[in-house]
Design a protein around this motif. Structure first.
Motif, PDB file in Angstrom:
ATOM      1  N   ILE A 164      -1.907 -42.248 -20.815  1.00  0.00           N
ATOM      2  CA  ILE A 164      -3.069 -43.136 -20.403  1.00  0.00           C
ATOM      3  C   ILE A 164      -3.015 -44.410 -20.673  1.00  0.00           C
ATOM      4  CG2 ILE A 164      -5.464 -43.597 -21.386  1.00  0.00           C
ATOM      5  CD1 ILE A 164      -5.600 -40.786 -22.743  1.00  0.00           C
ATOM      6  N   VAL A 165      -2.279 -45.153 -21.350  1.00  0.00           N
ATOM      7  CA  VAL A 165      -1.746 -46.382 -21.380  1.00  0.00           C
ATOM      8  C   VAL A 165      -1.019 -46.941 -19.996  1.00  0.00           C
ATOM      9  CG1 VAL A 165      -0.377 -48.228 -22.283  1.00  0.00           C
ATOM     10  CG2 VAL A 165      -1.627 -46.757 -23.846  1.00  0.00           C
ATOM     11  N   TYR A 166      -0.191 -45.976 -19.713  1.00  0.00           N
ATOM     12  CA  TYR A 166       0.458 -46.444 -18.441  1.00  0.00           C
ATOM     13  C   TYR A 166      -0.289 -46.445 -17.335  1.00  0.00           C
ATOM     14  CZ  TYR A 166       4.513 -46.739 -15.186  1.00  0.00           C
ATOM     15  OH  TYR A 166       5.303 -46.986 -14.110  1.00  0.00           O
ATOM     16  N   PHE A 167      -1.083 -45.244 -17.125  1.00  0.00           N
ATOM     17  CA  PHE A 167      -2.013 -45.156 -16.039  1.00  0.00           C
ATOM     18  C   PHE A 167      -3.021 -46.209 -15.850  1.00  0.00           C
ATOM     19  CE2 PHE A 167      -6.301 -43.805 -14.458  1.00  0.00           C
ATOM     20  CZ  PHE A 167      -5.872 -42.962 -13.363  1.00  0.00           C
ATOM     21  N   VAL A 168      -3.495 -46.788 -16.937  1.00  0.00           N
ATOM     22  CA  VAL A 168      -4.734 -47.724 -16.932  1.00  0.00           C
ATOM     23  C   VAL A 168      -3.779 -49.106 -16.408  1.00  0.00           C
ATOM     24  CG1 VAL A 168      -6.092 -49.450 -18.361  1.00  0.00           C
ATOM     25  CG2 VAL A 168      -6.169 -47.055 -18.651  1.00  0.00           C
ATOM     26  N   ALA A 169      -2.730 -49.500 -16.893  1.00  0.00           N
ATOM     27  CA  ALA A 169      -1.914 -50.740 -16.805  1.00  0.00           C
ATOM     28  C   ALA A 169      -1.583 -50.679 -15.268  1.00  0.00           C
ATOM     29  CB  ALA A 169      -0.650 -50.707 -17.571  1.00  0.00           C
ATOM     30  N   SER A 170      -1.087 -49.556 -14.713  1.00  0.00           N
ATOM     31  CA  SER A 170      -0.850 -49.469 -13.371  1.00  0.00           C
ATOM     32  C   SER A 170      -1.628 -49.570 -12.457  1.00  0.00           C
ATOM     33  CB  SER A 170      -0.091 -48.121 -13.043  1.00  0.00           C
ATOM     34  OG  SER A 170       1.140 -47.896 -13.795  1.00  0.00           O
ATOM     35  N   CYS A 171      -3.178 -48.973 -12.841  1.00  0.00           N
ATOM     36  CA  CYS A 171      -4.361 -49.025 -11.937  1.00  0.00           C
ATOM     37  C   CYS A 171      -4.777 -50.766 -12.023  1.00  0.00           C
ATOM     38  CB  CYS A 171      -5.512 -48.141 -12.514  1.00  0.00           C
ATOM     39  SG  CYS A 171      -5.168 -46.453 -12.198  1.00  0.00           S
ATOM     40  N   ILE A 172      -4.539 -51.244 -13.294  1.00  0.00           N
ATOM     41  CA  ILE A 172      -4.956 -52.836 -13.100  1.00  0.00           C
ATOM     42  C   ILE A 172      -3.953 -53.477 -12.217  1.00  0.00           C
ATOM     43  CG2 ILE A 172      -4.813 -55.131 -14.446  1.00  0.00           C
ATOM     44  CD1 ILE A 172      -5.545 -53.139 -16.821  1.00  0.00           C
ATOM     45  N   VAL A 173      -2.773 -53.307 -12.156  1.00  0.00           N
ATOM     46  CA  VAL A 173      -1.875 -53.797 -11.162  1.00  0.00           C
ATOM     47  C   VAL A 173      -2.337 -53.647  -9.438  1.00  0.00           C
ATOM     48  CG1 VAL A 173       0.396 -54.089 -10.151  1.00  0.00           C
ATOM     49  CG2 VAL A 173      -0.113 -54.103 -12.618  1.00  0.00           C
ATOM     50  N   LEU A 174      -2.727 -52.298  -9.603  1.00  0.00           N
ATOM     51  CA  LEU A 174      -2.996 -51.871  -8.072  1.00  0.00           C
ATOM     52  C   LEU A 174      -4.344 -52.411  -7.561  1.00  0.00           C
ATOM     53  CD1 LEU A 174      -1.901 -48.107  -8.116  1.00  0.00           C
ATOM     54  CD2 LEU A 174      -0.561 -50.018  -7.121  1.00  0.00           C
ATOM     55  N   ILE A 175      -5.345 -52.529  -8.608  1.00  0.00           N
ATOM     56  CA  ILE A 175      -6.462 -53.126  -8.121  1.00  0.00           C
ATOM     57  C   ILE A 175      -6.575 -54.626  -7.794  1.00  0.00           C
ATOM     58  CG2 ILE A 175      -8.665 -53.891  -9.299  1.00  0.00           C
ATOM     59  CD1 ILE A 175      -8.688 -51.294 -10.998  1.00  0.00           C
ATOM     60  N   ALA A 176      -5.484 -55.490  -8.682  1.00  0.00           N
ATOM     61  CA  ALA A 176      -5.252 -56.778  -8.326  1.00  0.00           C
ATOM     62  C   ALA A 176      -4.710 -56.837  -6.835  1.00  0.00           C
ATOM     63  CB  ALA A 176      -4.330 -57.231  -9.249  1.00  0.00           C
ATOM     64  N   TYR A 177      -3.937 -55.949  -6.355  1.00  0.00           N
ATOM     65  CA  TYR A 177      -3.399 -56.073  -4.998  1.00  0.00           C
ATOM     66  C   TYR A 177      -3.800 -54.911  -4.123  1.00  0.00           C
ATOM     67  CZ  TYR A 177       0.192 -59.031  -6.801  1.00  0.00           C
ATOM     68  OH  TYR A 177       1.281 -60.184  -7.447  1.00  0.00           O
ATOM     69  N   ALA A 178      -5.203 -54.654  -4.308  1.00  0.00           N
ATOM     70  CA  ALA A 178      -5.823 -53.578  -3.498  1.00  0.00           C
ATOM     71  C   ALA A 178      -5.557 -53.722  -2.132  1.00  0.00           C
ATOM     72  CB  ALA A 178      -7.461 -53.666  -3.946  1.00  0.00           C
ATOM     73  N   ASP A 179      -5.616 -55.133  -1.618  1.00  0.00           N
ATOM     74  CA  ASP A 179      -5.612 -55.324  -0.189  1.00  0.00           C
ATOM     75  C   ASP A 179      -4.132 -55.005   0.544  1.00  0.00           C
ATOM     76  OD1 ASP A 179      -4.830 -57.412  -1.950  1.00  0.00           O
ATOM     77  OD2 ASP A 179      -4.503 -58.524   0.051  1.00  0.00           O
ATOM     78  N   LEU A 236       4.831 -52.493 -20.661  1.00  0.00           N
ATOM     79  CA  LEU A 236       5.809 -51.639 -20.044  1.00  0.00           C
ATOM     80  C   LEU A 236       6.994 -51.184 -21.072  1.00  0.00           C
ATOM     81  CD1 LEU A 236       6.631 -50.265 -17.443  1.00  0.00           C
ATOM     82  CD2 LEU A 236       8.371 -51.837 -16.974  1.00  0.00           C
ATOM     83  N   THR A 237       7.454 -52.148 -22.037  1.00  0.00           N
ATOM     84  CA  THR A 237       8.426 -51.848 -23.059  1.00  0.00           C
ATOM     85  C   THR A 237       7.977 -50.835 -24.055  1.00  0.00           C
ATOM     86  OG1 THR A 237       9.425 -54.028 -22.661  1.00  0.00           O
ATOM     87  CG2 THR A 237       9.908 -52.649 -24.682  1.00  0.00           C
ATOM     88  N   VAL A 238       6.837 -51.002 -24.100  1.00  0.00           N
ATOM     89  CA  VAL A 238       6.248 -49.909 -25.272  1.00  0.00           C
ATOM     90  C   VAL A 238       6.091 -48.376 -24.353  1.00  0.00           C
ATOM     91  CG1 VAL A 238       4.001 -49.297 -26.433  1.00  0.00           C
ATOM     92  CG2 VAL A 238       4.916 -51.567 -26.644  1.00  0.00           C
ATOM     93  N   CYS A 239       5.756 -48.525 -23.195  1.00  0.00           N
ATOM     94  CA  CYS A 239       5.437 -47.324 -22.511  1.00  0.00           C
ATOM     95  C   CYS A 239       6.743 -46.742 -22.238  1.00  0.00           C
ATOM     96  CB  CYS A 239       4.753 -47.559 -21.212  1.00  0.00           C
ATOM     97  SG  CYS A 239       3.114 -47.991 -21.335  1.00  0.00           S
ATOM     98  N   LEU A 240       7.752 -47.664 -21.845  1.00  0.00           N
ATOM     99  CA  LEU A 240       9.156 -47.214 -21.690  1.00  0.00           C
ATOM    100  C   LEU A 240       9.669 -46.484 -22.878  1.00  0.00           C
ATOM    101  CD1 LEU A 240      11.447 -46.733 -19.538  1.00  0.00           C
ATOM    102  CD2 LEU A 240      12.075 -49.083 -20.145  1.00  0.00           C
TER     103      LEU A 240
END
Length: 445
Positions: free
Chosen positions: A217-232, A351-355
């Motif tokens: 869940i943590v990794y999913f949310v973090a990745s989605c935030i990055v993708l939303i920021a670069y949605a274009d 990312l370090t925590v997730c990894l």
């Protein structure tokens, strides 16, 4: 010298024959089971949380899946995807998707056969996996093939997915983002692994069912935030993925360029490293599930590849592409950290925590896989010596070069996959008949 030697062996092991066998097995099951991974996915996802857990077994269906996911969702989802795209270009992600789609059918077959041919060891724990469905399903004359699988499984656990890539990723990531010396990280992870694994499958399963959903869940949310920021940039990223899958990717920036074959080879190899479909590891955990129906656990097992590659690896791959870091000078975990840092204030730390959690649970899962292979080869008396060797070996991976680790892992993975794929093809008729029995059971409910 060692790297060149391993590279030559890896190219032979992961040449066209194994790639064709891996994907071909998935295609065969996809056709014989009527696109089961597509039409039965809703039922499979429902069973993940609502399986009745009736029948013999050591852990619940979800516990077995969590143990399998603990072993599969690891550095392959972060470092593996980064390595695949760095070497094979964005097109490698497409071939990871293809390997995963057909691999879901393969994973279903593995889980089904694991439950059908499982047995009990002298300690009262469930024994199952390819070595058992090879010997019991194909007959005693195929025992050498089962032994070959079990030996390969131990090698993967000790020198492949199970130890070296995981501890190396943890140590390098904590050193870069938190400044913790490698030797301290190696010592701490070794001690924690010892504390959990001594308790066996129940302890590993409890730890996995707690950590796996949280870290995902943590990794999913973090990745989605990055993708939303670069949605274009997402449409362009997807275009690069499909274009690179069938066309050479030109050199540019820090990227050296890639052929279509490099995209295919790296995509499939890293995909298998990540989701382990066809490798034969997941059925070892699936065999421990409390279920009366082999096909039911097959469906639950199938979702592992869906969660691992279709969701988690896709998030990683798209994050690397939209941020443009795939074309930079970084590689491995540092490459994914750069993508997270582009948007998140504490991206490297997250990312370090997730990894750390991904890699640690993978170590736990593979400790169990290797242990079951050792029991098949030498009996329960070999469990304690194996655990001691496994725990001692963990710290070594932190001091080995990343390139050497991946090449060694690829070789032993391929050796493990070969006997399993041969058995799956030979027992495909059993998979189809057991599936029909389960559909008939469901139709009468």
């Amino acid at each position: 010298m060692v790297e060149q030697w391993l590279d030559s062996i890896g190219k032979i092991v992961w040449g066209p024959p194994l790639l064709i066998l891996l994907v071909g097995t998935g295609i065969l099951f996809t056709l014989r089971l009527g696109l089961l991974q597509l039409f039965r996915l809703p039922l499979a996802l429902k069973l993940v949380f609502k399986a009745k857990n009736e029948g013999e077994g050591d852990v619940s269906s979800f516990g077995a899946l969590a143990t399998a996911l603990a072993a599969t969702i690891g550095t392959g989802n972060i470092v593996g995807v980064a390595t695949a795209i760095k070497v094979g270009g964005p097109g490698a992600l497409f071939w990871m998707w293809m390997a995963a789609f057909f691999g879901m059918a393969t994973k279903y077959a593995e889980g089904l056969l694991a439950v059908k041919y499982r047995s009990i060891d002298d300690n009262g724990q469930v024994l199952g996996g390819p070595m058992y469905y090879i010997e019991k399903g194909l007959g005693k004359k195929f025992k050498p093939l089962a032994v070959f699988f079990a030996v390969s499984g131990v090698l993967v656990a000790l020198f492949g997915i199970g130890t070296f890539p995981q501890i190396n990723a943890i140590a390098s990531s904590t050193q870069v983002s938190l400044g913790i010396p490698v030797v301290i990280t190696a010592a701490v992870v070794t001690v924690l692994t010892a504390l959990v694994t001594i308790g066996g499958i129940q302890n590993i399963s409890r730890t996995a069912t707690t950590i796996v959903p949280t870290m995902a869940i943590v990794y999913f949310v973090a990745s989605c935030i990055v993708l939303i920021a670069y949605a274009d940039r997402i449409p362009q990223a997807i275009s690069l993925v499909f274009h690179g899958a069938f066309n050479a990717t030109a050199a540019g920036g820090g990227f050296l360029g890639a052929t279509v074959m490099m995209a295919i080879q790296n995509g499939i190899a890293r995909g298998v490293f990540s989701n382990e479909s066809g490798l034969g590891s997941t059925p070892i955990a699936a065999a421990a599930a409390k279920t009366k129906w082999p096909a039911e656990q097959g469906l639950v097992s199938m979702t592992g590849t869906f969660f691992d590659t279709i969701i988690v690896c896709s998030l990683t791959g798209l994050t690397l592409i939209v941020t443009g870091v795939w074309n930079g000078s970084t590689e491995g975990a540092a490459m994914t950290q750069a993508a997270f840092d582009a948007v998140l204030p504490f991206g490297s730390v997250i990312l370090t925590v997730c990894l750390i959690l991904f890699a640690f649970t993978t170590i736990l899962g593979w400790n169990y896989y290797g242990e079951r292979c050792i029991v098949y080869l030498f009996g329960v008396k070999a469990i304690l010596p194996y655990r001691i060797v496994f725990i001692c070996i963990i710290g070594m991976g932190a001091f080995i070069k990343l390139d050497v680790i991946w090449k060694l892992s690829d070789i032993v993975n391929g050796l493990m996959a070969l006997p399993n794929l041969v058995a799956l093809l030979a027992l495909s008729g059993v998979v189809v008949s057991e599936t029909k029995l389960y559909w008939e059971h469901l139709s009468k409910k």
